[in-house]
Design a protein around this motif. Structure first.
Motif, PDB file in Angstrom:
ATOM      1  N   GLY A  96       0.995  -1.237  -0.015  1.00 22.97           N
ATOM      2  CA  GLY A  96      -0.139  -0.195   0.043  1.00 22.97           C
ATOM      3  C   GLY A  96       0.703   1.329  -0.129  1.00 22.97           C
ATOM      4  O   GLY A  96       2.086   1.351   0.219  1.00 22.97           O
ATOM      5  N   MET A  97       0.301   2.502  -0.251  1.00 25.35           N
ATOM      6  CA  MET A  97       0.823   3.631  -0.270  1.00 25.35           C
ATOM      7  C   MET A  97       0.117   4.346   1.015  1.00 25.35           C
ATOM      8  O   MET A  97      -1.132   4.699   0.896  1.00 25.35           O
ATOM      9  CB  MET A  97       0.517   4.520  -1.465  1.00 25.35           C
ATOM     10  CG  MET A  97       1.300   5.688  -1.588  1.00 25.35           C
ATOM     11  SD  MET A  97       2.982   5.572  -1.542  1.00 25.35           S
ATOM     12  CE  MET A  97       3.365   4.746  -3.437  1.00 25.35           C
ATOM     13  N   VAL A  98       1.131   4.928   1.803  1.00 21.15           N
ATOM     14  CA  VAL A  98       0.565   5.480   2.910  1.00 21.15           C
ATOM     15  C   VAL A  98       0.337   7.026   2.572  1.00 21.15           C
ATOM     16  O   VAL A  98       1.287   7.737   1.990  1.00 21.15           O
ATOM     17  CB  VAL A  98       1.343   5.408   3.952  1.00 21.15           C
ATOM     18  CG1 VAL A  98       0.693   5.946   5.408  1.00 21.15           C
ATOM     19  CG2 VAL A  98       1.714   4.016   4.517  1.00 21.15           C
ATOM     20  N   ILE A  99      -0.947   7.616   2.864  1.00 19.88           N
ATOM     21  CA  ILE A  99      -1.139   9.137   2.524  1.00 19.88           C
ATOM     22  C   ILE A  99      -1.822   9.652   3.781  1.00 19.88           C
ATOM     23  O   ILE A  99      -2.143   9.099   4.763  1.00 19.88           O
ATOM     24  CB  ILE A  99      -2.276   9.239   1.346  1.00 19.88           C
ATOM     25  CG1 ILE A  99      -3.633   8.539   1.719  1.00 19.88           C
ATOM     26  CG2 ILE A  99      -1.634   8.718   0.136  1.00 19.88           C
ATOM     27  CD1 ILE A  99      -4.789   8.883   0.875  1.00 19.88           C
ATOM     28  N   VAL A 157      -4.401   4.185   3.989  1.00 22.55           N
ATOM     29  CA  VAL A 157      -3.464   3.438   3.072  1.00 22.55           C
ATOM     30  C   VAL A 157      -4.321   3.073   1.597  1.00 22.55           C
ATOM     31  O   VAL A 157      -5.431   2.819   1.881  1.00 22.55           O
ATOM     32  CB  VAL A 157      -3.100   1.960   3.894  1.00 22.55           C
ATOM     33  CG1 VAL A 157      -2.365   1.053   2.725  1.00 22.55           C
ATOM     34  CG2 VAL A 157      -2.648   2.184   4.908  1.00 22.55           C
ATOM     35  N   LEU A 158      -3.623   3.346   0.449  1.00 24.71           N
ATOM     36  CA  LEU A 158      -4.469   3.029  -0.796  1.00 24.71           C
ATOM     37  C   LEU A 158      -3.618   2.070  -1.161  1.00 24.71           C
ATOM     38  O   LEU A 158      -2.534   1.714  -1.220  1.00 24.71           O
ATOM     39  CB  LEU A 158      -4.077   4.155  -1.785  1.00 24.71           C
ATOM     40  CG  LEU A 158      -5.118   5.313  -1.643  1.00 24.71           C
ATOM     41  CD1 LEU A 158      -4.568   6.534  -2.443  1.00 24.71           C
ATOM     42  CD2 LEU A 158      -6.526   4.869  -2.094  1.00 24.71           C
ATOM     43  N   ALA A 193     -11.990  -0.555   3.285  1.00 23.19           N
ATOM     44  CA  ALA A 193     -11.815  -2.042   2.906  1.00 23.19           C
ATOM     45  C   ALA A 193     -11.490  -2.731   4.124  1.00 23.19           C
ATOM     46  O   ALA A 193     -11.828  -3.992   4.218  1.00 23.19           O
ATOM     47  CB  ALA A 193     -10.988  -2.393   1.587  1.00 23.19           C
ATOM     48  N   ALA A 194     -10.540  -2.312   4.947  1.00 23.53           N
ATOM     49  CA  ALA A 194      -9.922  -2.892   6.267  1.00 23.53           C
ATOM     50  C   ALA A 194      -9.353  -1.873   6.847  1.00 23.53           C
ATOM     51  O   ALA A 194      -9.258  -0.649   6.490  1.00 23.53           O
ATOM     52  CB  ALA A 194      -9.307  -3.880   5.877  1.00 23.53           C
ATOM     53  N   ALA A 195      -8.659  -2.329   7.795  1.00 26.48           N
ATOM     54  CA  ALA A 195      -7.645  -1.512   8.555  1.00 26.48           C
ATOM     55  C   ALA A 195      -6.263  -2.091   8.787  1.00 26.48           C
ATOM     56  O   ALA A 195      -6.144  -3.386   8.586  1.00 26.48           O
ATOM     57  CB  ALA A 195      -8.237  -1.373   9.865  1.00 26.48           C
ATOM     58  N   ALA A 255      -4.564   2.757  10.897  1.00 33.62           N
ATOM     59  CA  ALA A 255      -4.961   3.422   9.619  1.00 33.62           C
ATOM     60  C   ALA A 255      -5.844   2.669   8.979  1.00 33.62           C
ATOM     61  O   ALA A 255      -5.871   1.332   8.768  1.00 33.62           O
ATOM     62  CB  ALA A 255      -3.614   3.489   8.905  1.00 33.62           C
ATOM     63  N   LEU A 256      -6.824   3.338   8.050  1.00 32.32           N
ATOM     64  CA  LEU A 256      -8.005   2.523   7.275  1.00 32.32           C
ATOM     65  C   LEU A 256      -7.417   2.394   5.722  1.00 32.32           C
ATOM     66  O   LEU A 256      -6.766   3.410   5.253  1.00 32.32           O
ATOM     67  CB  LEU A 256      -9.077   3.413   7.318  1.00 32.32           C
ATOM     68  CG  LEU A 256      -9.734   3.812   8.826  1.00 32.32           C
ATOM     69  CD1 LEU A 256     -11.131   4.795   8.479  1.00 32.32           C
ATOM     70  CD2 LEU A 256     -10.288   2.337   9.199  1.00 32.32           C
ATOM     71  N   ILE A 257      -7.816   1.177   5.486  1.00 31.79           N
ATOM     72  CA  ILE A 257      -7.318   0.770   4.103  1.00 31.79           C
ATOM     73  C   ILE A 257      -8.485   1.139   3.233  1.00 31.79           C
ATOM     74  O   ILE A 257      -9.684   0.883   3.347  1.00 31.79           O
ATOM     75  CB  ILE A 257      -6.976  -0.580   3.848  1.00 31.79           C
ATOM     76  CG1 ILE A 257      -5.734  -0.999   4.795  1.00 31.79           C
ATOM     77  CG2 ILE A 257      -6.674  -1.172   2.559  1.00 31.79           C
ATOM     78  CD1 ILE A 257      -5.352  -2.587   4.668  1.00 31.79           C
TER      79      ILE A 257
END
Length: 742
Positions: free
Chosen positions: A585-588, A596-597, A693-695, A704-706
């Motif tokens: 993922g990419m943390v923003i 997280v994307l 979608a998840a965490a 962080a939330l995904i």
């Protein structure tokens, strides 16, 4: 006792796989198009289950499997004709064999009369296919389809061995091996308890006959006196002289004895005709091919022509085989308990979190310091990634294990509804996490039933509208944007939207007079208790199908969409994550929050110019990117986050793509970096959230939330307000219709 239990568990696991092989073959078995390889595969599956059951003393299971096996043997010998009724009976027999295995697994006897009906049906097909009366298990069931000589066709087991041996010897002297042929001599000495394991020598002798011209000689030298004879023990042995084509090699002969390799002594020798030449070749002895144990009787000619060097080389035992070629190939797979793999996955997840924590602390070190430590951590990150991918590949399974069950379902639904249905599948080798595969069966079952019962027309109605009599249901799977997308498409009548809306109003699910779009009407079929069926049947009418589908799919972090065209058909699209454990993922950052994307959704990140920003009147903001307009989604508005950068020209726009190919521009404050994250179910620990979608747990311990990109798109479409624009970044107005292609 513990070892025996372990072996039993292996037997039951393998039997479950063999049942699937048999069912798949039976579903492909059609009158007039009998594939001999398919029939042999079904026979071998039933025979293996029977043999293993005999080894463990499952007498009821063995008795029923023998009835099943006898009919299949008749099918492969062309003495039992393949009809639709026979296939239906064999499918029921395969189901019942699974039930018998379940009783054996639990250690319970089958209820009285469990197999009577199916056994009677099997025997009817057997008696209808051959003029002979069914014989006991120890006797041959039917003659070979192409016997060698007319005078020995009733002597399949070689019981008249002396006379036939004399005839064979005379013929061998008169008729040498024809050019291009190879003579094999097989000495087959089974152990006396072979019949106790459910194996029958007659089947193997018959299989040898199918390889070429075979002469069978039975040896009765070990037969005891009548008063000492035990009916359950085997006292016979055989010598088979086989004249076969050159393509019949040692492996094909060994395959005949695949299931009894450990329960018998076998010796196989080969001799070939002399090579074509003017001068006679010197005479040599036959070349021994494979010897398990020297038998007391060896049928070999006194003189034999020289073996061609290539044949002799091919016939030699392979190194390190121990002389037991017929024991089969070494397996390259092992069975591992799923709990052990789950623990391994969990440990890899903890390693990922620990590695992220170390990397987070290392960022605080002075630049240029501890260079060797940084290089070591970089290698650790790479190894962790490779380990994670390897472990995930262990859990990955092709969706073929689910797709293979659908032909049976389609067959039953077509018979129930009286419709003609053709199932087409594609992408069966697409792999996905085992947990996802296990939870796909029920949703696909409900949706295929729905397509057949509600979507497809009857044969007469299809002909009236110019369609083929047989409707088509297409089931496909593919990887797209880091997810697995499964589509169920039919060429039926499509969704009757007026009827759906009327039923929804009638059931109180929609207020009278409400105005709904086509998409909203189509999604009404997922509401609990909703059904358009006029009568309750085994397939539909209770309103508990499609809502269960949506609930199961969302519980896996997936989503479902429906697209329908009246008169042409409907398409259901399932989108599911490939894995439920770890992802890249990419943390923003947005304000003080971290998200997280999924890396597979990200196309690029950029900072747009004011001239690239436009507004759709009464709709949303769009951005010109790479020659196309992309909808802008302000995450701080969707989630109510204060202190975020609202101006896209001062923030960053992350361009993302959903699995259907549409793009969005997510307005964020910063892109902090790429990171492996461990997926934690939000629904299992809290509740489901739109757009999430998840965490996961970041390296600094923060949660962080995904983000779910497609969910964000749906949320943005329902936003009533728009992000405020500072005067320094004016947004040009575009006409509202331009929103449609976005």
């Amino acid at each position: 006792m513990e070892d025996l239990s372990r072996f039993k568990q292996t037997y039951f696991d393998e039997s479950a796989e063999l049942l699937e092989v048999a069912e798949s073959g039976l579903l492909r078995l059609t009158p007039g198009e009998v594939d001999s390889d398919e029939v042999n595969a079904i026979f071998r599956a039933v025979h293996s289950i029977k043999g293993g059951g005999g080894a463990f003393g499952f007498t009821e299971l063995v008795a029923f499997a023998h009835e099943f096996e006898t009919v299949m043997d008749g099918v492969r010998n062309n003495t039992v004709p393949v009809t639709t009724e026979l296939v239906d009976t064999l499918i029921r027999a395969n189901d019942l064999l699974g039930q018998m295995l379940a009783y054996a697994r639990e250690g319970d006897p089958a209820p009285a009369g469990t197999t009577d009906g199916t056994v009677a049906a099997l025997r009817r097909h057997l008696s209808g296919g051959t003029p002979q009366v069914q014989v006991p298990a120890a006797a041959p069931a039917a003659p070979a389809p192409t016997p060698v000589y007319a005078d020995d066709e009733d002597d399949e087991a070689g019981l008249f061995g002396d006379a036939m041996a004399a005839i064979a010897a005379a013929r061998a002297a008169e008729d040498p091996v024809p050019p291009g042929k190879l003579r094999w001599t097989i000495v087959f000495r089974p152990r006396s308890d072979l019949l106790m394991s459910g194996n029958e020598p007659a089947f193997m002798l018959r299989a040898l006959r199918r390889l070429g011209d075979a002469t069978v000689e039975c040896h009765t030298d070990a037969l005891p006196n009548l008063q000492d004879l035990e009916a359950e023990l085997l006292h016979l042995s055989w010598t088979v002289t086989l004249i076969a084509d050159a393509d019949v090699d040692l492996d094909k002969i060994n395959d005949v004895f695949e299931f009894v390799a450990d329960d018998c002594d076998i010796r196989i020798t080969a001799e070939a005709p002399p090579p074509t030449a003017e001068a006679p070749s010197p005479v040599t002895d036959p070349v021994p091919v494979a010897t398990a144990a020297p038998p007391a009787v060896v049928a070999a000619p006194a003189e034999a022509p020289k073996v061609d060097p290539p044949k002799a080389e091919a016939a030699r035992p392979r190194p390190n085989s121990g002389g037991a070629e017929h024991a089969g190939l070494t397996s390259h797979t092992i069975r591992v308990d799923l709990d052990k793999i789950d623990r391994l996955v969990n440990m890899v997840g903890e390693m990922v979190i620990t590695q992220a924590m170390i990397a987070e602390h290392v960022r605080e070190l002075p630049p240029g310091a501890f260079q060797e430590l940084l290089e070591g951590l970089e290698q650790l990150a790479q190894h962790t990634r490779e380990l994670r991918e390897s472990v995930m590949s262990i859990r990955a399974q092709p969706v073929s294990s689910v797709f293979s069950r659908m032909p049976r379902l389609v067959r039953e639904c077509a018979a129930t509804t009286g419709k003609e249905v053709q199932l087409v599948t594609s992408g069966e080798t697409t792999e996905v996490d085992k947990t996802v595969v296990e939870n796909l069966v029920d949703p696909l079952t409900h949706m295929i039933r729905n397509s057949i019962d509600h979507g497809l027309e009857g044969p007469e109605e299809r002909e009236r509208v110019g369609k083929p009599r047989a409707g088509t249901v297409h089931l496909s799977a593919q990887h797209r944007s880091g997810r697995i997308v499964i589509e169920i498409t039919d060429d039926g009548r499509g969704i009757n939207r007026p009827k759906v809306l009327s039923k929804a109003i009638e059931k109180g699910l929609v207020q009278p007079g409400a105005t709904l779009s086509d998409e909203e009407i189509d999604n009404l079929i997922f509401l609990p208790g909703f059904s358009t069926a006029d009568q309750v049947s085994n397939l539909s009418g209770r309103g508990v199908g499609m809502d269960v589908v949506r609930r199961n799919i969302t519980s896996l972090g997936g989503r479902i969409g429906v697209y329908s065209t009246p008169g042409e058909g409907s398409r259901f699209v399932l989108s599911l994550p490939l894995t439920l454990a770890v992802l890249d993922g990419m943390v923003i950052s947005v304000g003080e929050e971290r998200f997280v994307l999924p890396l597979t959704n990200i196309v690029e990140s950029l900072r747009p110019k004011a001239a690239d920003l436009h507004g759709l009147v009464g709709k949303c903001d769009v951005m010109m990117a790479r020659g196309e307009y992309v909808r802008l989604v302000y995450l701080h508005q969707l989630f109510g986050i204060p202190g975020a950068v609202a101006d896209p020209t001062r923030a960053l726009v992350v361009l993302v793509e959903t699995e259907d190919g549409s793009r969005l521009g997510l307005v964020v404050d910063e892109v902090l970096g790429q990171q492996q994250v461990v997926i934690k179910s939000l629904e299992a620990n809290f509740r489901r959230l739109d757009g999430v979608a998840a965490a996961t747990i970041l390296g600094d311990g923060r949660v962080a939330l995904i983000l779910d990109v497609a969910g964000l798109r749906e949320m943005s479409r329902h936003m009533d307000s728009r992000a405020p624009r500072p005067p320094s970044s004016p947004v040009a107005a575009l006409p509202a219709p331009a929103l449609e292609p976005v």
